[in-house]
Design an enzyme around this catalytic site. Structure first.
Site, short mmCIF file in Angstrom:
data_model
loop_
_atom_site.label_atom_id
_atom_site.label_comp_id
_atom_site.label_asym_id
_atom_site.label_seq_id
_atom_site.Cartn_x
_atom_site.Cartn_y
_atom_site.Cartn_z
N TYR A 137 4.31 63.12 -67.47
CA TYR A 137 3.18 63.20 -68.42
C TYR A 137 3.28 64.59 -69.03
O TYR A 137 2.39 65.39 -68.91
CB TYR A 137 1.89 63.01 -67.60
CG TYR A 137 0.61 62.79 -68.32
CD1 TYR A 137 0.46 61.76 -69.24
CD2 TYR A 137 -0.50 63.59 -68.05
CE1 TYR A 137 -0.76 61.54 -69.87
CE2 TYR A 137 -1.72 63.38 -68.66
CZ TYR A 137 -1.85 62.35 -69.57
OH TYR A 137 -3.07 62.13 -70.18
N HIS A 142 0.17 65.00 -76.12
CA HIS A 142 -0.21 63.67 -75.62
C HIS A 142 -1.31 63.80 -74.56
O HIS A 142 -2.31 63.07 -74.61
CB HIS A 142 1.00 62.94 -75.05
CG HIS A 142 0.64 61.66 -74.34
ND1 HIS A 142 0.17 60.55 -75.02
CD2 HIS A 142 0.66 61.31 -73.02
CE1 HIS A 142 -0.07 59.57 -74.15
NE2 HIS A 142 0.21 60.02 -72.93
#
Ligand code: MN
Length: 424
Positions: A137, A142
């Site tokens: 991640y 994002h």
């Protein structure tokens, strides 16, 4: 011997379109077959798939000592296990055979028959047997975007995020190759006006634009890899679509993270582009503030300038580009991810797959998922046929592409293209 793959001016006697991802400098690896149950290790130049097993059997890879059986396997794992000291010379030897001044195979039509097949006549299979799959991640934009949508801008980035590459263990069994259709997943969701879950086909089906990499060298349980050692354990990279069911994900993820909203399918490109082929696309990383712990510090350029695109192709229509991003939009790089993954002594194996996490740039036209592009469905994307998309519809094909260009040499990954069928 001078390297052909590192020579920007090298050309192949196979015709290579300027827009091809596969010049003689690339030489990625995959698994192809032209008849059932006869898989072979493959590479590609232009639009010609090269049967590496046949190339070797015909004597074109002489002088490299390895077990030829690895070239007839349904996966690349045994080939990769030979190690870079063998696979890099094989890659270089292949390039040499197809270099424009080498006439040995160029003038041998019969051998060409056995070795070359146009790519549209080859079935490209899942290139690796993936033992374990981890999804990170690691794009800050994002993480920020998702944090804004599910929390608020002040608390978008969680406190741990800047100190470690957040990740989760994903599902390896449902990693499939480009071209394989997927069915819309079913599962539990919470309707907007309810506190009780319902069961049914997911309504918020999404792609995640990611890059994946394949581990090329195993470790023993208990071993830790430094960011410097990590380098030697990466075989190569693929495009990666981490399909996501946002409604299933949103309801299930507390407190242990992604599960059925992710595990129904992840799709990858058929070609693994070696880390050596990406050498010229390296970029310095972003300044990491606060300073990271010593085991996550690194030296050198560990990001890659690889342009990434996603198109949606509705049934019977042309593909329509919905985003342009870049692999350079990473806060945590692959070396840090591997150092972190092994810091507790967790062993890694040849064929393990690591994915970057959704790669979003800093402008709204460079976000890496429909969740962000349509901002949770509040900003639909308008398609040329007059329809709109907040998420992915049945019949849509989602196409990821990625490539870098340096000194006029384009190194790319082919594409990840998968059609969405209605729920089974
Ligand atoms: Mn993901």
């Amino acid at each position: 011997m001078t390297s052909i793959t590192k020579n920007f001016n090298a050309k192949s006697w196979i015709t290579v379109d300027p827009n091809s991802d596969f010049p003689i400098q690339n030489i990625p690896f995959g698994i192809g077959q032209t008849e059932p149950n006869k898989p072979f290790v493959s590479t590609i130049i232009g639009d010609q798939v090269i049967n590496v097993s046949a190339l070797n059997a015909k004597g074109y890879l002489k002088g490299i000592d390895f077990d030829a059986n690895v070239l007839d396997q349904p996966f690349l794992n045994d080939f990769i296990s030979l190690g870079k000291s063998i696979t890099n010379p094989i890659r270089e030897a292949i390039a040499s055979v197809f270099e424009s001044s080498n006439s040995s195979l160029k003038d041998h039509a019969e051998d060409q028959q056995a070795i070359l097949t146009p790519v549209d006549q080859v079935q490209l299979l899942l290139p690796v047997k993936v033992g374990d799959y981890t999804d990170f991640y690691s794009s800050k934009q994002h993480a920020y975007n998702v944090g804004c949508m599910f929390r608020d801008p002040e608390n978008a980035i969680m406190p741990n995020w800047v100190h470690l590459p957040v990740g989760y263990h994903g599902r390896a069994s449902s990693i499939i190759v480009s071209g394989t259709p997927i069915h819309r997943p079913c599962g539990q969701q919470i309707p907007a006006d309810s506190t009780q879950p319902v069961y049914g086909p997911c309504r918020l089906l999404d792609f995640e634009l990611e890059m994946g990499y394949i581990i090329g060298k195993s470790t023993q349980l208990g071993d830790r890899l430094s960011t410097e050692e990590a380098e030697d354990h990466v075989f190569g990279f693929t495009l990666f679509n981490d399909w996501s069911a946002r409604d299933i994900q949103k309801w299930e993820y507390v407190p242990l993270g992604p599960f059925l909203g992710k595990s129904f399918a992840s799709t990858i490109s058929p070609w693994i582009v070696t880390i050596e082929a990406l050498e010229n696309f390296r970029l310095e990383g972003p300044v990491q503030e606060p300073e990271v712990l010593p085991y996550l510090q690194y030296k050198g350029a560990k990001r890659f300038d690889v342009r990434l695109e996603v198109a949606i192709q509705p049934d019977g229509q042309d593909p329509f580009n919905v985003t342009r991003s870049n692999y350079k939009y990473m806060y945590w790089n692959y070396a840090q991810q591997i150092a972190h993954h092994t810091v507790n002594g967790c062993n890694i194996n040849v064929g393990d797959m690591y994915a970057s996490g959704t790669i979003s740039g800093d402008t709204p036209d460079s976000y890496g998922s429909m969740l962000e592009l349509s901002w949770k469905g509040t900003k639909p994307i308008h398609l040329p046929d007059g329809s709109e998309r907040k998420f992915i519809a049945d019949g849509d094909t989602v196409i990821l592409q990625g490539f870098g260009i340096h000194e006029g040499v384009r190194i790319g990954f082919g594409e990840v293209s998968n059609k969405v069928l209605p729920a089974k």
